[in-house]
Design a protein around this motif. Structure first.
Motif, PDB file in Angstrom:
ATOM      1  N   GLU A  52       0.825  -1.211   0.000  1.00  0.00           N
ATOM      2  CA  GLU A  52       0.000   0.000   0.000  1.00  0.00           C
ATOM      3  C   GLU A  52       0.861   1.264   0.000  1.00  0.00           C
ATOM      4  OE1 GLU A  52      -3.169   0.837  -0.226  1.00  0.00           O
ATOM      5  OE2 GLU A  52      -3.835  -1.224  -0.520  1.00  0.00           O
ATOM      6  N   ALA A  53       2.000   1.206   0.670  1.00  0.00           N
ATOM      7  CA  ALA A  53       2.889   2.372   0.757  1.00  0.00           C
ATOM      8  C   ALA A  53       3.837   2.464  -0.439  1.00  0.00           C
ATOM      9  CB  ALA A  53       3.705   2.305   2.051  1.00  0.00           C
ATOM     10  N   ASP A  54       3.798   1.442  -1.322  1.00  0.00           N
ATOM     11  CA  ASP A  54       4.707   1.355  -2.467  1.00  0.00           C
ATOM     12  C   ASP A  54       6.155   1.395  -1.992  1.00  0.00           C
ATOM     13  OD1 ASP A  54       5.245   1.001  -5.138  1.00  0.00           O
ATOM     14  OD2 ASP A  54       5.269   3.153  -5.595  1.00  0.00           O
ATOM     15  N   ARG A  55       6.417   0.610  -0.967  1.00  0.00           N
ATOM     16  CA  ARG A  55       7.753   0.482  -0.399  1.00  0.00           C
ATOM     17  C   ARG A  55       8.083  -1.003  -0.264  1.00  0.00           C
ATOM     18  NH1 ARG A  55      10.107   4.673   2.399  1.00  0.00           N
ATOM     19  NH2 ARG A  55       8.980   6.638   2.308  1.00  0.00           N
ATOM     20  N   SER A  56       9.341  -1.291  -0.009  1.00  0.00           N
ATOM     21  CA  SER A  56       9.721  -2.685   0.214  1.00  0.00           C
ATOM     22  C   SER A  56       9.355  -3.082   1.640  1.00  0.00           C
ATOM     23  CB  SER A  56      11.224  -2.873   0.006  1.00  0.00           C
ATOM     24  OG  SER A  56      11.937  -2.204   1.038  1.00  0.00           O
ATOM     25  N   LYS A  57       9.156  -4.379   1.820  1.00  0.00           N
ATOM     26  CA  LYS A  57       8.878  -4.881   3.174  1.00  0.00           C
ATOM     27  C   LYS A  57      10.053  -4.571   4.100  1.00  0.00           C
ATOM     28  CE  LYS A  57       7.663  -9.142   5.633  1.00  0.00           C
ATOM     29  NZ  LYS A  57       7.452 -10.603   5.504  1.00  0.00           N
ATOM     30  N   ALA A  58      11.268  -4.649   3.555  1.00  0.00           N
ATOM     31  CA  ALA A  58      12.461  -4.360   4.359  1.00  0.00           C
ATOM     32  C   ALA A  58      12.452  -2.924   4.871  1.00  0.00           C
ATOM     33  CB  ALA A  58      13.720  -4.619   3.527  1.00  0.00           C
ATOM     34  N   SER A  59      11.940  -1.989   4.047  1.00  0.00           N
ATOM     35  CA  SER A  59      11.909  -0.589   4.484  1.00  0.00           C
ATOM     36  C   SER A  59      10.917  -0.384   5.623  1.00  0.00           C
ATOM     37  CB  SER A  59      11.591   0.343   3.311  1.00  0.00           C
ATOM     38  OG  SER A  59      10.242   0.207   2.913  1.00  0.00           O
ATOM     39  N   ILE A  60       9.798  -1.138   5.597  1.00  0.00           N
ATOM     40  CA  ILE A  60       8.845  -1.059   6.705  1.00  0.00           C
ATOM     41  C   ILE A  60       9.485  -1.637   7.963  1.00  0.00           C
ATOM     42  CG2 ILE A  60       6.560  -1.733   7.546  1.00  0.00           C
ATOM     43  CD1 ILE A  60       6.409   0.164   5.170  1.00  0.00           C
ATOM     44  N   HIS A  61      10.194  -2.772   7.799  1.00  0.00           N
ATOM     45  CA  HIS A  61      10.892  -3.400   8.936  1.00  0.00           C
ATOM     46  C   HIS A  61      11.964  -2.476   9.500  1.00  0.00           C
ATOM     47  CE1 HIS A  61       9.496  -7.407   9.856  1.00  0.00           C
ATOM     48  NE2 HIS A  61       9.344  -7.673   8.564  1.00  0.00           N
ATOM     49  N   TYR A  62      12.530  -1.629   8.643  1.00  0.00           N
ATOM     50  CA  TYR A  62      13.571  -0.701   9.106  1.00  0.00           C
ATOM     51  C   TYR A  62      13.003   0.246  10.159  1.00  0.00           C
ATOM     52  CZ  TYR A  62      17.035   3.062   8.974  1.00  0.00           C
ATOM     53  OH  TYR A  62      17.961   4.005   9.323  1.00  0.00           O
ATOM     54  N   TYR A  63      11.756   0.657   9.970  1.00  0.00           N
ATOM     55  CA  TYR A  63      11.128   1.593  10.899  1.00  0.00           C
ATOM     56  C   TYR A  63      10.381   0.897  12.031  1.00  0.00           C
ATOM     57  CZ  TYR A  63      12.072   5.026   7.238  1.00  0.00           C
ATOM     58  OH  TYR A  63      12.688   5.831   6.309  1.00  0.00           O
ATOM     59  N   TYR A  64       9.835  -0.275  11.751  1.00  0.00           N
ATOM     60  CA  TYR A  64       9.021  -0.980  12.752  1.00  0.00           C
ATOM     61  C   TYR A  64       9.452  -2.443  12.828  1.00  0.00           C
ATOM     62  CZ  TYR A  64       6.023   3.098  12.211  1.00  0.00           C
ATOM     63  OH  TYR A  64       5.542   4.388  12.162  1.00  0.00           O
ATOM     64  N   GLU A  65       9.658  -2.931  14.052  1.00  0.00           N
ATOM     65  CA  GLU A  65      10.130  -4.301  14.240  1.00  0.00           C
ATOM     66  C   GLU A  65       9.055  -5.331  13.908  1.00  0.00           C
ATOM     67  OE1 GLU A  65      11.518  -4.692  18.207  1.00  0.00           O
ATOM     68  OE2 GLU A  65      13.124  -3.203  17.976  1.00  0.00           O
ATOM     69  N   SER A  66       7.802  -4.963  14.123  1.00  0.00           N
ATOM     70  CA  SER A  66       6.725  -5.935  13.944  1.00  0.00           C
ATOM     71  C   SER A  66       5.430  -5.229  13.584  1.00  0.00           C
ATOM     72  CB  SER A  66       6.510  -6.722  15.246  1.00  0.00           C
ATOM     73  OG  SER A  66       6.028  -5.853  16.267  1.00  0.00           O
ATOM     74  N   LYS A  67       4.451  -6.023  13.175  1.00  0.00           N
ATOM     75  CA  LYS A  67       3.119  -5.481  12.898  1.00  0.00           C
ATOM     76  C   LYS A  67       2.557  -4.821  14.155  1.00  0.00           C
ATOM     77  CE  LYS A  67      -0.971  -7.827  12.760  1.00  0.00           C
ATOM     78  NZ  LYS A  67      -2.034  -8.755  12.289  1.00  0.00           N
ATOM     79  N   GLU A  68       2.805  -5.443  15.309  1.00  0.00           N
ATOM     80  CA  GLU A  68       2.271  -4.893  16.565  1.00  0.00           C
ATOM     81  C   GLU A  68       2.845  -3.517  16.853  1.00  0.00           C
ATOM     82  OE1 GLU A  68       2.612  -5.734  21.316  1.00  0.00           O
ATOM     83  OE2 GLU A  68       2.343  -7.468  20.026  1.00  0.00           O
ATOM     84  N   ASN A  69       4.174  -3.350  16.682  1.00  0.00           N
ATOM     85  CA  ASN A  69       4.798  -2.044  16.928  1.00  0.00           C
ATOM     86  C   ASN A  69       4.236  -0.978  15.992  1.00  0.00           C
ATOM     87  OD1 ASN A  69       6.435  -3.095  18.897  1.00  0.00           O
ATOM     88  ND2 ASN A  69       8.202  -3.387  17.555  1.00  0.00           N
ATOM     89  N   LEU A  70       4.068  -1.346  14.725  1.00  0.00           N
ATOM     90  CA  LEU A  70       3.502  -0.408  13.760  1.00  0.00           C
ATOM     91  C   LEU A  70       2.069  -0.077  14.138  1.00  0.00           C
ATOM     92  CD1 LEU A  70       3.220   1.199  11.173  1.00  0.00           C
ATOM     93  CD2 LEU A  70       3.043  -0.951   9.902  1.00  0.00           C
ATOM     94  N   PHE A  71       1.327  -1.088  14.574  1.00  0.00           N
ATOM     95  CA  PHE A  71      -0.078  -0.845  14.864  1.00  0.00           C
ATOM     96  C   PHE A  71      -0.265   0.030  16.093  1.00  0.00           C
ATOM     97  CE2 PHE A  71      -4.534  -1.722  15.599  1.00  0.00           C
ATOM     98  CZ  PHE A  71      -5.001  -1.584  14.306  1.00  0.00           C
ATOM     99  N   ILE A  72       0.614  -0.081  17.066  1.00  0.00           N
ATOM    100  CA  ILE A  72       0.541   0.801  18.240  1.00  0.00           C
ATOM    101  C   ILE A  72       0.737   2.251  17.793  1.00  0.00           C
ATOM    102  CG2 ILE A  72       1.668   1.439  20.404  1.00  0.00           C
ATOM    103  CD1 ILE A  72      -0.076  -1.163  20.421  1.00  0.00           C
ATOM    104  N   GLU A  73       1.700   2.473  16.909  1.00  0.00           N
ATOM    105  CA  GLU A  73       1.922   3.816  16.365  1.00  0.00           C
ATOM    106  C   GLU A  73       0.703   4.280  15.571  1.00  0.00           C
ATOM    107  OE1 GLU A  73       4.227   7.255  15.864  1.00  0.00           O
ATOM    108  OE2 GLU A  73       4.746   5.456  17.019  1.00  0.00           O
ATOM    109  N   PHE A  74       0.089   3.342  14.845  1.00  0.00           N
ATOM    110  CA  PHE A  74      -1.101   3.652  14.061  1.00  0.00           C
ATOM    111  C   PHE A  74      -2.258   4.081  14.971  1.00  0.00           C
ATOM    112  CE2 PHE A  74      -5.138   2.065  12.223  1.00  0.00           C
ATOM    113  CZ  PHE A  74      -5.232   2.934  11.147  1.00  0.00           C
ATOM    114  N   LEU A  75      -2.433   3.406  16.104  1.00  0.00           N
ATOM    115  CA  LEU A  75      -3.493   3.791  17.042  1.00  0.00           C
ATOM    116  C   LEU A  75      -3.248   5.189  17.598  1.00  0.00           C
ATOM    117  CD1 LEU A  75      -4.179   0.478  19.015  1.00  0.00           C
ATOM    118  CD2 LEU A  75      -5.641   1.568  17.302  1.00  0.00           C
TER     119      LEU A  75
END
Length: 199
Positions: free
Chosen positions: A33-56
């Motif tokens: 959805e972000a038109d980025r690599s999965k590795a780039s998302i992992h660079y900023y967030y360790e896990s789906k849970e960490n990203l989702f906490i930031e999202f909340l």
């Protein structure tokens, strides 16, 4: 991470969540959805849970910004504005897909302290806003002197939460409950002399 990148990833999370739901959501979905690599998302967030906490946290900021201010208008007008926003305003209220996903998230709260903390913040800001409005209404005589602001606010938050759950689970109209709550306010919260004038 700069603000633009953060916003881009969080907005992609919103879109992916609407499309896949919480249980099936992966970092790869968000990366697509972000038109980025999965590795780039992992660079900023360790896990789906960490990203989702930031999202909340991201949703919390948007949610509080959209709730009408307690300043301006009479307490009754402020109360109506808050209820209309959280129950019937399609621009401010999330769509069905995100409501469904957030209901999935709510089910995770008893098992995840971080999610529970964020959802408690949503609950608390709505409760405090309603309590302050009701207290102001009681103080100026617009609302019945026997009304306990905290009790009334607790009831309204519970009704609103139930309305959102029913909308997702059984496709019950939030607008219909909005009208029911307005009748409750008219009968139980409005000062007797003002209620008589309204009729």
């Amino acid at each position: 991470m700069n603000d633009d990148t953060a916003t881009e990833i969080l907005e992609a999370t919103y879109r992916a969540l609407c499309q896949h739901g919480y249980a099936n959501l992966t970092l790869a979905d968000i990366a697509d959805e972000a038109d980025r690599s999965k590795a780039s998302i992992h660079y900023y967030y360790e896990s789906k849970e960490n990203l989702f906490i930031e999202f909340l946290d991201f949703l919390y900021e948007r949610h509080t910004a959209r709730l009408p201010s307690v300043d301006g208008g009479t307490p009754r007008e402020q109360l109506d504005a808050v209820l209309e926003t959280v129950l019937t305003d399609e621009e401010a209220a999330p769509g069905q897909e995100i409501r469904t996903a957030l209901l999935e998230v709510t089910a995770q709260a008893p098992y995840n302290d971080a999610i529970q903390t964020r959802l408690s913040q949503f609950d608390a800001v709505l409760f405090e806003r309603l309590r302050d409005i009701i207290a102001a209404g009681v103080e100026i005589g617009e609302l019945n002197a026997t009304v306990e602001p905290a009790v009334a606010a607790e009831f309204l938050v519970t009704a609103i939460t139930g309305a959102h759950t029913r909308r997702v689970a059984v496709d019950h109209s939030s607008g219909q409950l909005y009208e029911t709550i307005l009748q409750y306010i008219e009968r139980h919260l409005i000062a007797d002399e003002l209620s008589e004038v309204a009729h």
